[in-house]
Design a protein around this motif. Structure first.
Motif, PDB file in Angstrom:
ATOM      1  N   LEU A 216       0.831  -1.218   0.000  1.00 35.15           N
ATOM      2  CA  LEU A 216       0.000   0.000   0.000  1.00 35.15           C
ATOM      3  C   LEU A 216       0.859   1.260   0.000  1.00 35.15           C
ATOM      4  O   LEU A 216       0.507   2.248  -0.659  1.00 35.15           O
ATOM      5  CB  LEU A 216      -0.943  -0.005   1.202  1.00 35.15           C
ATOM      6  N   ASP A 217       1.975   1.234   0.707  1.00 39.53           N
ATOM      7  CA  ASP A 217       2.864   2.401   0.711  1.00 39.53           C
ATOM      8  C   ASP A 217       3.413   2.676  -0.686  1.00 39.53           C
ATOM      9  O   ASP A 217       3.481   3.829  -1.117  1.00 39.53           O
ATOM     10  CB  ASP A 217       4.014   2.208   1.707  1.00 39.53           C
ATOM     11  N   ARG A 218       3.791   1.609  -1.388  1.00 38.63           N
ATOM     12  CA  ARG A 218       4.289   1.784  -2.765  1.00 38.63           C
ATOM     13  C   ARG A 218       3.193   2.338  -3.673  1.00 38.63           C
ATOM     14  O   ARG A 218       3.436   3.222  -4.497  1.00 38.63           O
ATOM     15  CB  ARG A 218       4.797   0.452  -3.319  1.00 38.63           C
ATOM     16  N   ARG A 219       1.977   1.784  -3.538  1.00 33.87           N
ATOM     17  CA  ARG A 219       0.858   2.270  -4.347  1.00 33.87           C
ATOM     18  C   ARG A 219       0.586   3.739  -4.070  1.00 33.87           C
ATOM     19  O   ARG A 219       0.431   4.543  -4.990  1.00 33.87           O
ATOM     20  CB  ARG A 219      -0.400   1.444  -4.056  1.00 33.87           C
ATOM     21  N   ASN A 220       0.572   4.097  -2.781  1.00 34.59           N
ATOM     22  CA  ASN A 220       0.297   5.484  -2.419  1.00 34.59           C
ATOM     23  C   ASN A 220       1.390   6.422  -2.921  1.00 34.59           C
ATOM     24  O   ASN A 220       1.099   7.538  -3.350  1.00 34.59           O
ATOM     25  CB  ASN A 220       0.117   5.610  -0.913  1.00 34.59           C
ATOM     26  N   ASP A 221       2.643   5.968  -2.874  1.00 35.72           N
ATOM     27  CA  ASP A 221       3.740   6.780  -3.416  1.00 35.72           C
ATOM     28  C   ASP A 221       3.568   6.991  -4.919  1.00 35.72           C
ATOM     29  O   ASP A 221       3.791   8.095  -5.431  1.00 35.72           O
ATOM     30  CB  ASP A 221       5.097   6.127  -3.133  1.00 35.72           C
ATOM     31  N   ALA A 222       3.154   5.948  -5.617  1.00 39.35           N
ATOM     32  CA  ALA A 222       2.922   6.063  -7.060  1.00 39.35           C
ATOM     33  C   ALA A 222       1.781   7.039  -7.347  1.00 39.35           C
ATOM     34  O   ALA A 222       1.856   7.846  -8.286  1.00 39.35           O
ATOM     35  CB  ALA A 222       2.621   4.694  -7.655  1.00 39.35           C
ATOM     36  N   ILE A 223       0.740   6.988  -6.536  1.00 41.38           N
ATOM     37  CA  ILE A 223      -0.391   7.905  -6.703  1.00 41.38           C
ATOM     38  C   ILE A 223       0.070   9.343  -6.481  1.00 41.38           C
ATOM     39  O   ILE A 223      -0.248  10.241  -7.266  1.00 41.38           O
ATOM     40  CB  ILE A 223      -1.547   7.529  -5.753  1.00 41.38           C
ATOM     41  N   LYS A 224       0.828   9.580  -5.417  1.00 41.75           N
ATOM     42  CA  LYS A 224       1.325  10.930  -5.136  1.00 41.75           C
ATOM     43  C   LYS A 224       2.211  11.441  -6.270  1.00 41.75           C
ATOM     44  O   LYS A 224       2.089  12.592  -6.695  1.00 41.75           O
ATOM     45  CB  LYS A 224       2.117  10.960  -3.824  1.00 41.75           C
ATOM     46  N   ASN A 225       3.101  10.577  -6.758  1.00 42.35           N
ATOM     47  CA  ASN A 225       3.997  10.992  -7.846  1.00 42.35           C
ATOM     48  C   ASN A 225       3.216  11.314  -9.109  1.00 42.35           C
ATOM     49  O   ASN A 225       3.541  12.288  -9.807  1.00 42.35           O
ATOM     50  CB  ASN A 225       5.042   9.907  -8.120  1.00 42.35           C
ATOM     51  N   SER A 226       2.193  10.524  -9.416  1.00 44.85           N
ATOM     52  CA  SER A 226       1.360  10.804 -10.592  1.00 44.85           C
ATOM     53  C   SER A 226       0.611  12.119 -10.426  1.00 44.85           C
ATOM     54  O   SER A 226       0.484  12.890 -11.380  1.00 44.85           O
ATOM     55  CB  SER A 226       0.353   9.671 -10.814  1.00 44.85           C
ATOM     56  N   PHE A 227       0.147  12.375  -9.222  1.00 44.72           N
ATOM     57  CA  PHE A 227      -0.569  13.628  -8.956  1.00 44.72           C
ATOM     58  C   PHE A 227       0.378  14.817  -9.133  1.00 44.72           C
ATOM     59  O   PHE A 227       0.026  15.817  -9.771  1.00 44.72           O
ATOM     60  CB  PHE A 227      -1.155  13.613  -7.550  1.00 44.72           C
ATOM     61  N   ILE A 228       1.573  14.703  -8.598  1.00 48.64           N
ATOM     62  CA  ILE A 228       2.570  15.772  -8.723  1.00 48.64           C
ATOM     63  C   ILE A 228       2.933  15.994 -10.190  1.00 48.64           C
ATOM     64  O   ILE A 228       3.167  17.126 -10.622  1.00 48.64           O
ATOM     65  CB  ILE A 228       3.823  15.439  -7.884  1.00 48.64           C
ATOM     66  N   SER A 229       2.925  14.903 -10.974  1.00 50.77           N
ATOM     67  CA  SER A 229       3.269  14.994 -12.398  1.00 50.77           C
ATOM     68  C   SER A 229       2.114  15.503 -13.259  1.00 50.77           C
ATOM     69  O   SER A 229       2.280  15.643 -14.470  1.00 50.77           O
ATOM     70  CB  SER A 229       3.708  13.620 -12.914  1.00 50.77           C
ATOM     71  N   GLY A 230       0.948  15.724 -12.640  1.00 48.40           N
ATOM     72  CA  GLY A 230      -0.136  16.347 -13.387  1.00 48.40           C
ATOM     73  C   GLY A 230      -1.413  15.540 -13.541  1.00 48.40           C
ATOM     74  O   GLY A 230      -2.378  16.040 -14.118  1.00 48.40           O
ATOM     75  N   SER A 231      -1.434  14.308 -13.076  1.00 48.48           N
ATOM     76  CA  SER A 231      -2.676  13.534 -13.170  1.00 48.48           C
ATOM     77  C   SER A 231      -3.726  14.140 -12.243  1.00 48.48           C
ATOM     78  O   SER A 231      -3.404  14.612 -11.152  1.00 48.48           O
ATOM     79  CB  SER A 231      -2.441  12.077 -12.766  1.00 48.48           C
ATOM     80  N   SER A 232      -4.973  14.104 -12.681  1.00 47.19           N
ATOM     81  CA  SER A 232      -6.052  14.659 -11.859  1.00 47.19           C
ATOM     82  C   SER A 232      -6.529  13.624 -10.835  1.00 47.19           C
ATOM     83  O   SER A 232      -6.276  12.421 -10.971  1.00 47.19           O
ATOM     84  CB  SER A 232      -7.226  15.075 -12.738  1.00 47.19           C
ATOM     85  N   ILE A 233      -7.237  14.126  -9.838  1.00 47.76           N
ATOM     86  CA  ILE A 233      -7.822  13.254  -8.817  1.00 47.76           C
ATOM     87  C   ILE A 233      -8.739  12.229  -9.475  1.00 47.76           C
ATOM     88  O   ILE A 233      -8.683  11.035  -9.168  1.00 47.76           O
ATOM     89  CB  ILE A 233      -8.612  14.082  -7.770  1.00 47.76           C
ATOM     90  N   GLN A 234      -9.569  12.677 -10.407  1.00 48.47           N
ATOM     91  CA  GLN A 234     -10.511  11.790 -11.093  1.00 48.47           C
ATOM     92  C   GLN A 234      -9.772  10.726 -11.898  1.00 48.47           C
ATOM     93  O   GLN A 234     -10.151   9.548 -11.859  1.00 48.47           O
ATOM     94  CB  GLN A 234     -11.436  12.607 -12.002  1.00 48.47           C
ATOM     95  N   GLN A 235      -8.716  11.109 -12.615  1.00 46.67           N
ATOM     96  CA  GLN A 235      -7.943  10.133 -13.399  1.00 46.67           C
ATOM     97  C   GLN A 235      -7.342   9.061 -12.483  1.00 46.67           C
ATOM     98  O   GLN A 235      -7.378   7.865 -12.794  1.00 46.67           O
ATOM     99  CB  GLN A 235      -6.812  10.822 -14.156  1.00 46.67           C
TER     100      GLN A 235
END
Length: 89
Positions: A49-68
């Protein structure tokens, strides 16, 4: 839960002392606080879960939207918000 006969593991003096408070009852003796592991520690679930959450945070920082991110990870938008806005690492 497995029960152990006190006579097999405790000294007689200690049993006599405990009998002043409890006799013929089932007594639960908890682990020390330091003996408890956090959820998912031994199974590896927490690390996944920590790895998944880190990937989510990195994608968000890179520009992915909450909905995406919610659609990509099959999570609610509220869960994604909690992950990306949390102060934890």
């Amino acid at each position: 839960m497995k029960y152990i006969n006190a006579n097999k593991v405790l000294p007689e003096k200690l049993i006599v002392e405990i009998q002043k408070y409890v006799q013929g009852e089932t007594l639960y003796i908890p682990k020390t606080k330091t003996a408890y592991l956090k959820w998912g520690t031994s199974s590896g679930g927490r690390r996944i879960l920590d790895r998944r959450n880190d990937a989510i945070k990195n994608s968000f920082i890179s520009g992915s939207s909450i909905q995406q991110l919610a659609e990509e990870y099959y999570l609610s938008t509220e869960t994604i918000k909690k992950i990306v806005y949390s102060q934890k690492k």
